[in-house]
Structures are given as structure tokens and as C-alpha cells.
Design a protein around this motif. Structure first.
Motif, PDB file in Angstrom:
ATOM      1  N   VAL A  56       0.849  -1.201   0.000  1.00 27.53           N
ATOM      2  CA  VAL A  56       0.000   0.000   0.000  1.00 27.53           C
ATOM      3  C   VAL A  56       0.883   1.248   0.000  1.00 27.53           C
ATOM      4  O   VAL A  56       0.625   2.206  -0.744  1.00 27.53           O
ATOM      5  N   ARG A  59       2.378   1.996  -3.351  1.00 23.95           N
ATOM      6  CA  ARG A  59       1.426   2.560  -4.316  1.00 23.95           C
ATOM      7  C   ARG A  59       1.411   4.084  -4.288  1.00 23.95           C
ATOM      8  O   ARG A  59       1.051   4.728  -5.258  1.00 23.95           O
ATOM      9  N   SER A  71      -3.707  -1.991   4.776  1.00 27.53           N
ATOM     10  CA  SER A  71      -5.042  -2.478   4.435  1.00 27.53           C
ATOM     11  C   SER A  71      -5.273  -3.767   5.209  1.00 27.53           C
ATOM     12  O   SER A  71      -4.329  -4.515   5.469  1.00 27.53           O
ATOM     13  N   ILE A 202     -11.966   1.109   0.268  1.00 30.75           N
ATOM     14  CA  ILE A 202     -11.123   0.351  -0.663  1.00 30.75           C
ATOM     15  C   ILE A 202     -10.167   1.283  -1.398  1.00 30.75           C
ATOM     16  O   ILE A 202     -10.539   2.392  -1.785  1.00 30.75           O
ATOM     17  N   ILE A 203      -8.942   0.820  -1.575  1.00 31.66           N
ATOM     18  CA  ILE A 203      -7.944   1.542  -2.359  1.00 31.66           C
ATOM     19  C   ILE A 203      -7.688   0.734  -3.622  1.00 31.66           C
ATOM     20  O   ILE A 203      -7.332  -0.447  -3.547  1.00 31.66           O
ATOM     21  N   THR A 204      -7.920   1.351  -4.772  1.00 33.39           N
ATOM     22  CA  THR A 204      -7.634   0.681  -6.054  1.00 33.39           C
ATOM     23  C   THR A 204      -6.426   1.386  -6.685  1.00 33.39           C
ATOM     24  O   THR A 204      -5.288   1.034  -6.407  1.00 33.39           O
ATOM     25  N   GLY A 206      -5.637   4.418  -6.055  1.00 37.61           N
ATOM     26  CA  GLY A 206      -5.134   5.390  -5.073  1.00 37.61           C
ATOM     27  C   GLY A 206      -5.494   6.816  -5.444  1.00 37.61           C
ATOM     28  O   GLY A 206      -5.095   7.761  -4.753  1.00 37.61           O
ATOM     29  N   SER A 228      -7.105   1.287   4.882  1.00 44.27           N
ATOM     30  CA  SER A 228      -8.329   0.918   4.169  1.00 44.27           C
ATOM     31  C   SER A 228      -8.745  -0.492   4.576  1.00 44.27           C
ATOM     32  O   SER A 228      -7.918  -1.294   4.999  1.00 44.27           O
ATOM     33  N   SER A 231      -7.534  -3.405  -0.238  1.00 40.83           N
ATOM     34  CA  SER A 231      -6.841  -2.769  -1.364  1.00 40.83           C
ATOM     35  C   SER A 231      -6.585  -3.837  -2.426  1.00 40.83           C
ATOM     36  O   SER A 231      -6.393  -5.007  -2.094  1.00 40.83           O
TER      37      SER A 231
END
Ligand SMILES: [Zn+2]
Length: 234
Positions: A56, A59, A71, A202-204, A206, A228, A231
Motif C-alpha cells: 500500500v 502505491r 489495508s 477500498i484503495i484501487t 489510489g 483501508s 486494497s
């Protein structure tokens, strides 16, 4: 007043309308709530809170200068983490939000890397979307994390000022264009010299977190960490 036989009624009700696992759809049995034992056993835990330079954090290199990031789950299309996020976000499953928010809070606490965070800041929804949904799922997560970390949740300073359309089917560039100047900070001095934990469901890519940072950057002495519920994998 007669004692009502609640348990037999509940069991009779569940016989005709059994509670189902929110991922696989199988009837829940015994003490199971929301998720069956089989789905719990295959939970894609990320276990990255205690690890510096984790996936994470990588990213956000060059995008958001964050102190620590974590996450709880790894998100895969069609996977159990997606079911959990959807049931919290679209079906208002407050029990799941609290259960997994508490687990995330416990991981953050035990990692020892989030101990000096001053407050939790949920990624805000536009007021119109919050009114339609009835709640902000990231705020629900924050409330559970706050029980563990014992720090306040600040919901009225970072705000969303543009109503964005769904990001799901947009390219990364379109998402970035769509998110420009979406967020604003009402009282920058409230975050000066503070360490905030920005929380999203949720982090996709970012991009949402990055755009929050655009609104927060320039506040003197502000440090940002990120957490989060799930992710996506790289
Ligand atoms: Zn299941």
C-alpha cells in the motif's frame, strides 16, 4: 407479563428465511453471522500494517508522502473482500463494518506504526450521496477503529465539494481528471501539526486518496497515514 419464547420464534423464522453467507450465499448455521466458516477460513488477510514499505505504501510513492499505510484485506474481483465491501457500502451492513473496522483497528494498534496518530479522517462522500445512502461507509469504519485506537473521528473538516460519477468504468487518466479538486479543507489550522489517519473502504488506483492529499497539502506540519478495509493487489 408473559415471557415470550423468542428463541423458538427465531428458529422457526430462520427455518423459512435462513440467513445467508454474504459471500457464497450458503445458509448460516450455529453462531455464524454474515459469513460462513468456510468463507472466513479463506479470508484474504493482507497482514501488512507492521511492514514498512508494504504494497500500500509503495502505491503512493511519489504521489502522497504518507508516514504509514495499511489495508486489512486484499481485494480480488468476485472475492470475499469484494462481498464484504459491497455489503457495507450498498446494503448498509453496519455489523460487518464494525466487525472489520475493529479488526483493522487491532492490526493498526498492534503494528506499533500508527501509535502517534491524532485523529481519524474518513474519505468524505458528497452530502447528496451521503443523504441518499444514509451513511458514509468510511465513517462507519472510522468509528470502529476509534474504539480500538481511542482517538477522535473528524468528519467536518475534509469535505467533498463535487459530486463525482461512478469511477468503476473509467480509465486511470479519466479517473484523475474526474477527481481534480473534488476535496477541500474547511479549517486548515485544525490539521496543522497533526498526524491524521485517512480511512477509505477500498484503495484501487489510489486516485481518491491522492486527491484528498491535494486538498490537504500545504497545511504546515501535517503528517498523513492511510488505512483501508481492502486494497487491490498490484
Ligand atoms: Zn460463505
Amino acid at each position: 407479563m408473559p415471557h415470550l419464547p423468542v428463541r423458538p420464534f427465531r428458529e422457526l423464522f430462520q427455518l423459512f428465511f435462513p440467513a445467508l453467507c454474504c459471500h457464497c450465499g450458503e445458509p448460516l448455521v450455529g453462531d455464524e453471522t454474515d459469513l460462513c466458516t468456510s468463507c472466513l477460513a479463506q479470508m484474504p488477510w493482507a497482514h501488512n500494517a507492521a511492514t514498512p514499505d508494504n504494497e500500500v505504501e509503495k502505491r503512493f510513492i511519489g504521489r502522497v508522502p504518507c508516514q504509514s499505510a495499511a489495508s486489512l484485506l486484499v481485494f480480488h474481483q468476485g472475492g470475499v473482500a469484494q462481498s464484504i465491501v459491497h455489503h457495507i457500502k450498498y446494503y448498509g451492513n453496519l455489523r460487518l463494518a464494525r466487525q472489520f473496522g475493529l479488526l483493522l483497528g487491532k492490526e493498526l494498534l498492534e503494528s506499533g506504526r500508527f501509535g502517534d496518530v491524532d485523529c481519524l479522517v474518513p474519505v468524505p462522500l458528497h452530502p447528496l450521496r451521503k443523504m441518499r445512502r444514509g451513511y458514509n461507509q468510511s465513517q462507519l469504519l472510522c468509528q470502529a477503529i476509534a474504539e480500538t485506537l481511542r482517538i477522535p473521528v473528524v468528519t467536518n473538516n475534509l469535505v467533498r465539494r463535487r459530486y463525482t460519477t461512478s469511477q468503476t468504468h473509467k480509465s486511470r487518466q479519466d479517473r484523475m481528471d474526474n477527481m481534480q479538486e473534488v476535496f477541500a479543507v474547511r479549517h486548515p489550522e485544525q490539521f496543522a501539526d497533526r498526524h491524521i489517519l485517512l480511512v477509505d473502504d477500498i484503495i484501487t488506483t489510489g486516485a481518491t486518496t491522492e486527491n484528498c492529499y491535494h486538498a490537504l497539502s500545504g497545511i504546515p506540519g501535517l503528517r498523513i497515514s492511510i488505512a483501508s478495509l481492502a486494497s487491490t493487489a498490484f
